[in-house]
Design an enzyme around this catalytic site. Structure first.
Site, PDB file in Angstrom:
ATOM      1  CE1 TYR A 129      -3.873   1.927   0.572  1.00 25.96           C
ATOM      2  CE2 TYR A 129      -2.983   2.914   2.418  1.00 25.96           C
ATOM      3  CZ  TYR A 129      -3.866   2.886   1.697  1.00 25.96           C
ATOM      4  OH  TYR A 129      -4.853   4.021   1.692  1.00 25.96           O
TER       5      TYR A 129
ATOM      6  CB  ILE B 132     -10.822   8.756   6.810  1.00 21.33           C
ATOM      7  CG1 ILE B 132      -9.709   9.843   6.106  1.00 21.33           C
ATOM      8  CG2 ILE B 132     -12.057   9.414   6.391  1.00 21.33           C
ATOM      9  CD1 ILE B 132      -9.750  11.081   6.940  1.00 21.33           C
TER      10      ILE B 132
ATOM     11  CE  LYS C 253      -4.067   4.674  -1.331  1.00 22.74           C
ATOM     12  NZ  LYS C 253      -5.177   5.108  -2.399  1.00 22.74           N
TER      13      LYS C 253
HETATM   14  P1  NAI Z   1     -13.648   1.769   1.251  1.00 24.82           P
HETATM   15  O1  NAI Z   1     -13.021   0.305   1.151  1.00 24.82           O
HETATM   16  O2  NAI Z   1     -14.664   2.130   1.895  1.00 24.82           O
HETATM   17  O3  NAI Z   1     -13.593   2.373  -0.416  1.00 24.82           O
HETATM   18  C1  NAI Z   1     -12.832   1.778  -1.269  1.00 24.82           C
HETATM   19  C2  NAI Z   1     -13.886   1.624  -2.708  1.00 24.82           C
HETATM   20  O4  NAI Z   1     -13.034   1.308  -3.912  1.00 24.82           O
HETATM   21  C3  NAI Z   1     -14.875   0.900  -2.758  1.00 24.82           C
HETATM   22  O5  NAI Z   1     -16.014   1.252  -3.039  1.00 24.82           O
HETATM   23  C4  NAI Z   1     -14.562  -0.106  -3.518  1.00 24.82           C
HETATM   24  O6  NAI Z   1     -15.667  -1.070  -3.877  1.00 24.82           O
HETATM   25  C5  NAI Z   1     -13.767   0.509  -4.505  1.00 24.82           C
HETATM   26  N1  NAI Z   1     -12.914  -0.309  -5.304  1.00 24.82           N
HETATM   27  C6  NAI Z   1     -11.695  -1.204  -4.872  1.00 24.82           C
HETATM   28  N2  NAI Z   1     -11.349  -1.697  -5.812  1.00 24.82           N
HETATM   29  C7  NAI Z   1     -11.973  -1.340  -6.947  1.00 24.82           C
HETATM   30  C8  NAI Z   1     -11.828  -1.727  -8.311  1.00 24.82           C
HETATM   31  N3  NAI Z   1     -10.689  -2.595  -8.786  1.00 24.82           N
HETATM   32  N4  NAI Z   1     -12.479  -1.244  -9.194  1.00 24.82           N
HETATM   33  C9  NAI Z   1     -13.508  -0.165  -8.910  1.00 24.82           C
HETATM   34  N5  NAI Z   1     -13.738   0.271  -7.629  1.00 24.82           N
HETATM   35  C10 NAI Z   1     -12.613  -0.487  -6.682  1.00 24.82           C
HETATM   36  O7  NAI Z   1     -12.451   2.873   1.653  1.00 24.82           O
HETATM   37  P2  NAI Z   1     -12.218   4.421   1.952  1.00 24.82           P
HETATM   38  O8  NAI Z   1     -11.676   4.537   3.144  1.00 24.82           O
HETATM   39  O9  NAI Z   1     -13.578   5.016   1.361  1.00 24.82           O
HETATM   40  O10 NAI Z   1     -11.198   4.666   0.859  1.00 24.82           O
HETATM   41  C11 NAI Z   1     -11.113   5.384  -0.396  1.00 24.82           C
HETATM   42  C12 NAI Z   1      -9.754   5.791  -0.795  1.00 24.82           C
HETATM   43  O11 NAI Z   1      -9.099   6.544   0.186  1.00 24.82           O
HETATM   44  C13 NAI Z   1      -8.965   4.693  -0.882  1.00 24.82           C
HETATM   45  O12 NAI Z   1      -7.798   5.023  -2.215  1.00 24.82           O
HETATM   46  C14 NAI Z   1      -8.078   4.583   0.117  1.00 24.82           C
HETATM   47  O13 NAI Z   1      -6.652   4.043  -0.173  1.00 24.82           O
HETATM   48  C15 NAI Z   1      -7.799   6.045   0.695  1.00 24.82           C
HETATM   49  N6  NAI Z   1      -7.606   6.275   1.783  1.00 24.82           N
HETATM   50  C16 NAI Z   1      -8.346   5.930   3.056  1.00 24.82           C
HETATM   51  C17 NAI Z   1      -7.976   6.173   4.220  1.00 24.82           C
HETATM   52  C18 NAI Z   1      -8.829   5.990   5.534  1.00 24.82           C
HETATM   53  O14 NAI Z   1      -8.380   6.118   6.707  1.00 24.82           O
HETATM   54  N7  NAI Z   1      -9.980   5.300   5.244  1.00 24.82           N
HETATM   55  C19 NAI Z   1      -6.881   6.859   4.591  1.00 24.82           C
HETATM   56  C20 NAI Z   1      -5.761   7.409   3.456  1.00 24.82           C
HETATM   57  C21 NAI Z   1      -6.335   7.024   1.831  1.00 24.82           C
END
Ligand code: NAI
Length: 246
Positions: free
Chosen positions: A154, A187, A158
């Site tokens: 990861y 988050i 990133k």
């Molecule tokens: P989440 O797991 O709730 O959402 C991730 C979304 O990406 C989901 O809707 C999932 O279906 C979609 N996804 C995954 N693989 C996919 C693919 N191959 N094609 C299309 N869609 C796909 O997680 P969250 O927390 O909302 O994460 C959103 C972004 O924020 C991610 O890139 C994550 O790495 C980043 N992020 C999140 C943090 C956190 O603390 N939650 C911190 C830093 C970054």
């Protein structure tokens, strides 16, 4: 062509992506919610948008598949005739210590979190180039800046996304397309809810503002970066982490 801007949000049905979709719709943009598998969830987010008087649609696609994203682009252009904003938000984690991490864990995360953003940007930027206007926001992570135990895949993805952001910002600037990265800290979403309580406690102790962030807070920052007010900001990585990294 309608004067309403059109935004594509990958992984737009839940978590941070959902909050971004709602913010963008609330600000008058048409939103294409790209979801991988959970149609019900994507539909739920679309319903929320419509209940707030906004406009959007859902598009099933896997960001690691060129064909899928080509279909999304076709679908969005047929429906609305333009693409102004791309939010590369889709991401996954497959946490394991380095010596336990296998190739599959590595590839899956790099393919989704880094190559997925490349595929979407590669296929969508050309339409922004034609319009000589566009906004791209990549959702990176503070982990791409500082690394983390158990997250070598990861962290690499990133960090790669941050480099990609800067290269694209340089290349696309002559067409008035800005490319920025947002680097959230911890988050509260489904991605982080699964962590052990001890791990969460340890994170919390390192956050100066003393709490985890909300998806809506990240969405507000993204909304600013796609707005006219952010027209002179490109190639930046903006942390939103309660002061975790400074
Ligand atoms: P989440 O797991 O709730 O959402 C991730 C979304 O990406 C989901 O809707 C999932 O279906 C979609 N996804 C995954 N693989 C996919 C693919 N191959 N094609 C299309 N869609 C796909 O997680 P969250 O927390 O909302 O994460 C959103 C972004 O924020 C991610 O890139 C994550 O790495 C980043 N992020 C999140 C943090 C956190 O603390 N939650 C911190 C830093 C970054």
């Amino acid at each position: 062509m309608s004067d309403k801007q059109v935004a594509i949000v990958t992984g737009g049905s839940r978590g941070i992506g959902r909050a971004i979709s709602l913010e963008l719709a609330n600000s008058g943009r048409r939103v294409a919610i790209v979801y991988k598998s959970n149609k019900e969830k994507a539909f739920g987010t679309l319903k929320e948008i419509e209940n707030l008087g906004g406009e959007g649609d859902i598009f099933q696609a896997d960001v690691t598949k060129w064909k899928d994203i080509e279909e999304v682009v076709k679908g969005v252009l047929t429906k609305w005739g333009r693409i102004d904003i791309l939010i590369n938000n889709a991401g996954i984690t497959r946490d394991k210590l380095l010596l336990k991490m296998d190739e599959e864990d590595w590839d899956e995360v790099l393919d989704t979190d880094l190559k997925g953003a490349f595929i979407c940007t590669r296929l969508i930027a050309r339409h922004m180039i034609k319009n000589k206007d566009g906004r791209i926001v990549n959702i990176a992570s503070v982990i791409g800046e500082i690394g983390n135990i158990g997250q070598s895949n990861y962290s690499a993805a990133k960090a790669g996304l941050i480099g990609f952001t800067k290269a694209c910002a340089r290349e696309l600037s002559r067409w008035n397309i800005t490319v920025n990265a947002v680097a959230p800290g911890y988050i509260d979403t489904e991605m982080t809810r699964v962590l052990d309580e001890d791990v969460k406690k340890e994170y919390l102790s390192r956050i100066p503002l003393g709490r985890f962030g909300k998806a809506e807070e990240v969405a507000k920052l993204v909304l600013f970066l796609v707005s006219e007010d952010a027209s002179y900001i490109t190639g930046q990585v903006i942390n939103i982490d309660g002061g975790l990294v400074m």
